[in-house]
Write a protein that holds these residues in place. Structure first.
Motif, PDB file in Angstrom:
ATOM      1  N   ILE A 119     -39.079   5.191  13.087  1.00  0.00           N
ATOM      2  CA  ILE A 119     -38.967   6.061  14.263  1.00  0.00           C
ATOM      3  C   ILE A 119     -39.754   5.422  15.394  1.00  0.00           C
ATOM      4  O   ILE A 119     -40.945   5.143  15.257  1.00  0.00           O
ATOM      5  CB  ILE A 119     -39.513   7.471  13.965  1.00  0.00           C
ATOM      6  N   SER A 120     -39.107   5.214  16.540  1.00  0.00           N
ATOM      7  CA  SER A 120     -39.794   4.553  17.656  1.00  0.00           C
ATOM      8  C   SER A 120     -39.197   5.028  18.966  1.00  0.00           C
ATOM      9  O   SER A 120     -38.325   5.904  19.001  1.00  0.00           O
ATOM     10  CB  SER A 120     -39.658   3.030  17.534  1.00  0.00           C
ATOM     11  N   GLY A 121     -39.667   4.425  20.046  1.00  0.00           N
ATOM     12  CA  GLY A 121     -39.107   4.667  21.354  1.00  0.00           C
ATOM     13  C   GLY A 121     -37.965   3.712  21.641  1.00  0.00           C
ATOM     14  O   GLY A 121     -37.578   2.897  20.786  1.00  0.00           O
ATOM     15  N   ALA A 122     -37.442   3.796  22.858  1.00  0.00           N
ATOM     16  CA  ALA A 122     -36.344   2.913  23.232  1.00  0.00           C
ATOM     17  C   ALA A 122     -36.778   1.453  23.228  1.00  0.00           C
ATOM     18  O   ALA A 122     -35.974   0.562  22.957  1.00  0.00           O
ATOM     19  CB  ALA A 122     -35.810   3.311  24.610  1.00  0.00           C
ATOM     20  N   VAL A 123     -38.057   1.212  23.517  1.00  0.00           N
ATOM     21  CA  VAL A 123     -38.597  -0.149  23.481  1.00  0.00           C
ATOM     22  C   VAL A 123     -39.482  -0.260  22.254  1.00  0.00           C
ATOM     23  O   VAL A 123     -40.444   0.496  22.099  1.00  0.00           O
ATOM     24  CB  VAL A 123     -39.398  -0.466  24.762  1.00  0.00           C
ATOM     25  N   ARG A 124     -39.162  -1.215  21.372  1.00  0.00           N
ATOM     26  CA  ARG A 124     -39.930  -1.394  20.147  1.00  0.00           C
ATOM     27  C   ARG A 124     -40.918  -2.531  20.307  1.00  0.00           C
ATOM     28  O   ARG A 124     -40.581  -3.589  20.851  1.00  0.00           O
ATOM     29  CB  ARG A 124     -39.004  -1.694  18.964  1.00  0.00           C
ATOM     30  N   ALA A 125     -42.147  -2.297  19.823  1.00  0.00           N
ATOM     31  CA  ALA A 125     -43.173  -3.346  19.831  1.00  0.00           C
ATOM     32  C   ALA A 125     -43.215  -4.001  18.455  1.00  0.00           C
ATOM     33  O   ALA A 125     -43.215  -3.329  17.427  1.00  0.00           O
ATOM     34  CB  ALA A 125     -44.538  -2.759  20.179  1.00  0.00           C
ATOM     35  N   GLY A 126     -43.253  -5.321  18.426  1.00  0.00           N
ATOM     36  CA  GLY A 126     -43.324  -6.029  17.152  1.00  0.00           C
ATOM     37  C   GLY A 126     -41.952  -6.173  16.507  1.00  0.00           C
ATOM     38  O   GLY A 126     -40.922  -5.768  17.042  1.00  0.00           O
ATOM     39  N   ASN A 127     -41.942  -6.753  15.317  1.00  0.00           N
ATOM     40  CA  ASN A 127     -40.699  -6.993  14.577  1.00  0.00           C
ATOM     41  C   ASN A 127     -40.818  -6.431  13.162  1.00  0.00           C
ATOM     42  O   ASN A 127     -40.599  -7.128  12.175  1.00  0.00           O
ATOM     43  CB  ASN A 127     -40.394  -8.491  14.535  1.00  0.00           C
ATOM     44  N   LEU A 128     -41.163  -5.152  13.072  1.00  0.00           N
ATOM     45  CA  LEU A 128     -41.404  -4.516  11.781  1.00  0.00           C
ATOM     46  C   LEU A 128     -40.162  -4.567  10.897  1.00  0.00           C
ATOM     47  O   LEU A 128     -40.231  -4.935   9.710  1.00  0.00           O
ATOM     48  CB  LEU A 128     -41.852  -3.073  12.012  1.00  0.00           C
ATOM     49  N   ALA A 129     -39.002  -4.195  11.430  1.00  0.00           N
ATOM     50  CA  ALA A 129     -37.782  -4.159  10.627  1.00  0.00           C
ATOM     51  C   ALA A 129     -37.425  -5.557  10.115  1.00  0.00           C
ATOM     52  O   ALA A 129     -37.019  -5.723   8.947  1.00  0.00           O
ATOM     53  CB  ALA A 129     -36.639  -3.574  11.450  1.00  0.00           C
ATOM     54  N   GLU A 130     -37.576  -6.573  10.954  1.00  0.00           N
ATOM     55  CA  GLU A 130     -37.221  -7.926  10.548  1.00  0.00           C
ATOM     56  C   GLU A 130     -38.125  -8.428   9.431  1.00  0.00           C
ATOM     57  O   GLU A 130     -37.659  -9.058   8.456  1.00  0.00           O
ATOM     58  CB  GLU A 130     -37.295  -8.869  11.757  1.00  0.00           C
ATOM     59  N   VAL A 131     -39.428  -8.149   9.544  1.00  0.00           N
ATOM     60  CA  VAL A 131     -40.366  -8.610   8.523  1.00  0.00           C
ATOM     61  C   VAL A 131     -40.060  -7.970   7.169  1.00  0.00           C
ATOM     62  O   VAL A 131     -40.022  -8.650   6.127  1.00  0.00           O
ATOM     63  CB  VAL A 131     -41.813  -8.310   8.964  1.00  0.00           C
ATOM     64  N   LEU A 132     -39.824  -6.653   7.165  1.00  0.00           N
ATOM     65  CA  LEU A 132     -39.570  -5.973   5.899  1.00  0.00           C
ATOM     66  C   LEU A 132     -38.182  -6.305   5.347  1.00  0.00           C
ATOM     67  O   LEU A 132     -38.000  -6.426   4.127  1.00  0.00           O
ATOM     68  CB  LEU A 132     -39.717  -4.464   6.090  1.00  0.00           C
ATOM     69  N   SER A 133     -37.192  -6.458   6.216  1.00  0.00           N
ATOM     70  CA  SER A 133     -35.850  -6.802   5.746  1.00  0.00           C
ATOM     71  C   SER A 133     -35.842  -8.173   5.090  1.00  0.00           C
ATOM     72  O   SER A 133     -35.111  -8.398   4.105  1.00  0.00           O
ATOM     73  CB  SER A 133     -34.863  -6.778   6.918  1.00  0.00           C
ATOM     74  N   ALA A 134     -36.649  -9.080   5.627  1.00  0.00           N
ATOM     75  CA  ALA A 134     -36.713 -10.419   5.036  1.00  0.00           C
ATOM     76  C   ALA A 134     -37.281 -10.396   3.621  1.00  0.00           C
ATOM     77  O   ALA A 134     -37.061 -11.337   2.849  1.00  0.00           O
ATOM     78  CB  ALA A 134     -37.544 -11.332   5.934  1.00  0.00           C
ATOM     79  N   LYS A 135     -37.980  -9.336   3.254  1.00  0.00           N
ATOM     80  CA  LYS A 135     -38.561  -9.241   1.916  1.00  0.00           C
ATOM     81  C   LYS A 135     -37.792  -8.285   1.022  1.00  0.00           C
ATOM     82  O   LYS A 135     -38.293  -7.844  -0.016  1.00  0.00           O
ATOM     83  CB  LYS A 135     -40.022  -8.792   2.036  1.00  0.00           C
TER      84      LYS A 135
END
Length: 619
Positions: A119-135
């Motif tokens: 859950i986030s705003g229209a602008v996301r900070a960081g790459n949380l989804a990418e890091v977890l998806s890669a694992k």
């Protein structure tokens, strides 16, 4: 200090209360305005975990969904607190940034445990989804709000910055820091910003402020609000208000009598009339002096100027000389204003005005050099006027009995006022004491909440503990919990997540062989080396058939800690022989003491606010 808060309005209001408890004053100027997006509620089918990277995300989700049974993973302690306040029952805090949140998820979950929703705003900070998806994790995303940047400072904030009315600014993200820089430059306040000190949540926030010539950029040791508040520290203790009793009213001075002032005026007028009446006798003696040449001026000390006397008019002819009376100047001073206490002052003033008019008529008649009979008549009129003036001078401007009554009444009023003041002063003191007690109780609640936020992670909490000590230095009910908290406030205590990690590593520490003796042989050294390379540990398969020993005690402690029973975990680890378990026991016991202390503070605060404490705010 007076500090500028730049977080969104809801977060800044809570932060302002915490800073007020530390003795600071604040102004709120949000760099971002949080607005909900017109989107459908997020789909939660198959979602077993929610990822929150801000408290705004928690509030946005709570406004659209009533699901609170899903595990919540928060980026920091403030976000975790917002999740608990929203009703989530399972909340874990990463105590850091987005990268720390990814590590927390890897530690507590497996990819097969189900999907995660960020859950986030229209602008996301960081790459949380990418890091977890890669694992191997399944991560979905829902943008439920947007943060609109401010376009200019409010008039109050601009005036405070321009006039040097602010000591510092708090900034929590690189985006808000960049926006603050833009607004400062747009308002042409870069020079005034040189007086400001900035308190930044992270190094990235401080780097975003590089274009401004700030007095200082302070970075929190940990990226948490509690750590930032501890860095700011409490202001100087504010002394309790001093009750100053109201000054007793003094009786009004008696009204001045006007008759005596008019007596002086009448005396001057009578002297003028006498001089005019006796002009035939002294005028011939003075007239030759007017025709003498003026003497040479000699430097001497200045003397008081003589009154101006008009020269006599030349006679019309030699056969009928007329007596000439010089014009004598009247004083220009205005009689003093009548006293309101005198009832007949106005009448006296009118009568004196009539007398002065009559005297003016006499002066004109004397100046016209009337015949001798006229002078005699004038003398008679002057004597009559003298008798009238004497009567007026002898008559008081107010009746003495009435004046005594007024003085007595004023004394009675002053006595009554003093008695009322004596009754009101203790009441004011009690009201001030109650108001101070209410402020202290509210400060206790706010500071306790700040300590709770810090205990959600592993950060220090010295500042809120110091605030409670300042407002309640001699409160016996708070001594025991405060002493327990003060023992660990500076360094903080490990979070439950960290204790669980250290408990996982405890069997390996217990299995480490004892240090070799200095005279150990080659075979003993080889065995010791192999013992450090390989660790054998029994793992409970859930049937509780593991034989008694350290491994079983550790397994039982892990089970108790997973169920939220920290005291049970401590009890089981305490049964393990050996020094290897002692560091974990000390850390766990410190956290247990702090948790029990904050529970005691919460209970005492609730008791006082509900009126249960004797002498408290609700007395």
């Amino acid at each position: 200090m007076k500090l500028l808060l730049t977080r969104p309005a809801a977060d800044s209001a809570a932060l302002a209360a915490l800073l007020a408890a530390q003795g600071h004053t604040t102004m709120i100027e949000p760099m971002l305005e949080v607005k909900p997006l017109a989107v459908e509620p997020p789909a939660l089918d198959g979602v077993t975990g929610l990822l929150f990277t801000s408290a705004n995300g928690v509030r946005a989700f709570a406004a659209r969904s009533d699901r609170r049974d899903i595990a919540a993973y928060a980026v920091g302690d403030r976000t975790a607190t917002a999740a608990r306040e929203a009703g989530f029952t399972q909340v874990d805090s990463a105590e850091g940034d987005v990268e720390a949140l990814a590590r927390l998820v890897e530690r507590l979950r497996k990819p097969e445990d189900g999907a995660l929703l960020h859950i986030s705003g229209a602008v996301r900070a960081g790459n949380l989804a990418e890091v977890l998806s890669a694992k191997g994790y399944t991560v979905e995303h829902a943008a439920l709000y947007e943060a609109v940047a401010a376009t200019e400072f409010s008039a109050a904030t601009r005036a405070a910055l321009a006039g040097g009315g602010l000591d510092g600014v708090l900034l929590f993200s690189p985006r808000t820091a960049k926006q603050f820089v833009q607004l400062i430059q747009a308002a042409d306040l870069s020079d005034q910003a040189a007086r400001l000190r900035a308190w930044c949540l992270s190094r990235a926030v401080a780097d975003a402020l590089a274009p401004l010539p700030l007095a200082a950029r302070n970075v929190a040791p940990e990226p948490t609000q509690a750590s930032l508040l501890a860095l700011i520290g409490p202001a100087a203790a504010v002394p309790a208000p001093v009750v100053v009793p109201a000054a007793k009213a003094k009786p009004a001075p008696p009204p001045q009598q006007r008759g005596r002032s008019w007596l002086g005026v009448a005396a001057v007028v009578l002297l003028a009339i006498g001089a005019a009446a006796s002009a035939p006798q002294w005028l011939p003696l003075v007239e030759p002096l007017w025709h003498k040449p003026a003497p040479k001026q000699v430097a001497e000390a200045p003397k008081a100027p003589a009154p101006d006397v008009a020269p006599p008019a030349a006679p019309a002819d030699d056969t009928a000389p007329k007596t000439t009376i010089p014009e004598i100047a009247r004083p220009d001073a205005t009689p003093p204003a009548p006293s309101p206490a005198a009832a007949d002052t106005g009448d006296l003033a009118q009568r004196l005005d009539k007398l002065e008019s009559a005297l003016e008529e006499l002066r004109v008649e004397a100046a016209s050099a009337a015949p001798k009979g006229t002078l005699t008549a004038l003398q008679g009129r002057v004597e009559a006027l003298e008798h009238q003036a004497a009567d007026l001078a002898a008559r008081p401007s107010i009746d003495p009995k009435q004046l005594q009554d007024i003085a007595a009444d004023a004394k009675r009023q002053a006595t009554a006022l003093a008695q009322m003041n004596d009754r009101v002063t203790p009441l004011e003191a009690r009201i001030n004491q109650k108001a101070q007690a209410i402020r202290n109780d509210r400060t206790l609640v706010l500071a306790a909440g700040q300590i709770r936020d810090a205990l959600a992670g592993s950060g220090p909490f010295a500042a809120p503990v110091a605030v409670i000590r300042a407002v309640a230095p001699d409160d016996g009910a708070l001594d025991a919990p405060l002493e327990a908290l003060e023992a660990h406030a500076k360094e903080g205590v490990p979070s439950r997540v960290r204790l669980a990690q250290e408990l996982d590593d405890l069997p390996a520490k217990l299995a480490e062989p004892a240090p070799l003796a200095s005279d150990a042989g080659i075979w003993d050294r080889v065995t010791d080396k192999l013992g450090h390379l390989v660790t054998i540990r029994r793992v409970d398969d859930g049937s509780h058939t593991m034989p008694a020993g350290p491994d079983r005690l550790v397994a039982e402690a892990q089970e108790a800690l997973a169920a939220g029973d920290l005291a049970g975990a401590v009890e089981r680890v305490r049964k393990i022989d050996g020094a290897g378990a002692q560091p974990w026991l000390e850390s766990a016991q410190a956290r247990l003491d702090c948790e029990q202390a904050i529970q005691a503070l919460d209970a005492e605060a609730v008791k006082r606010l509900s009126g249960g404490a004797e002498g408290g705010a609700a007395e």
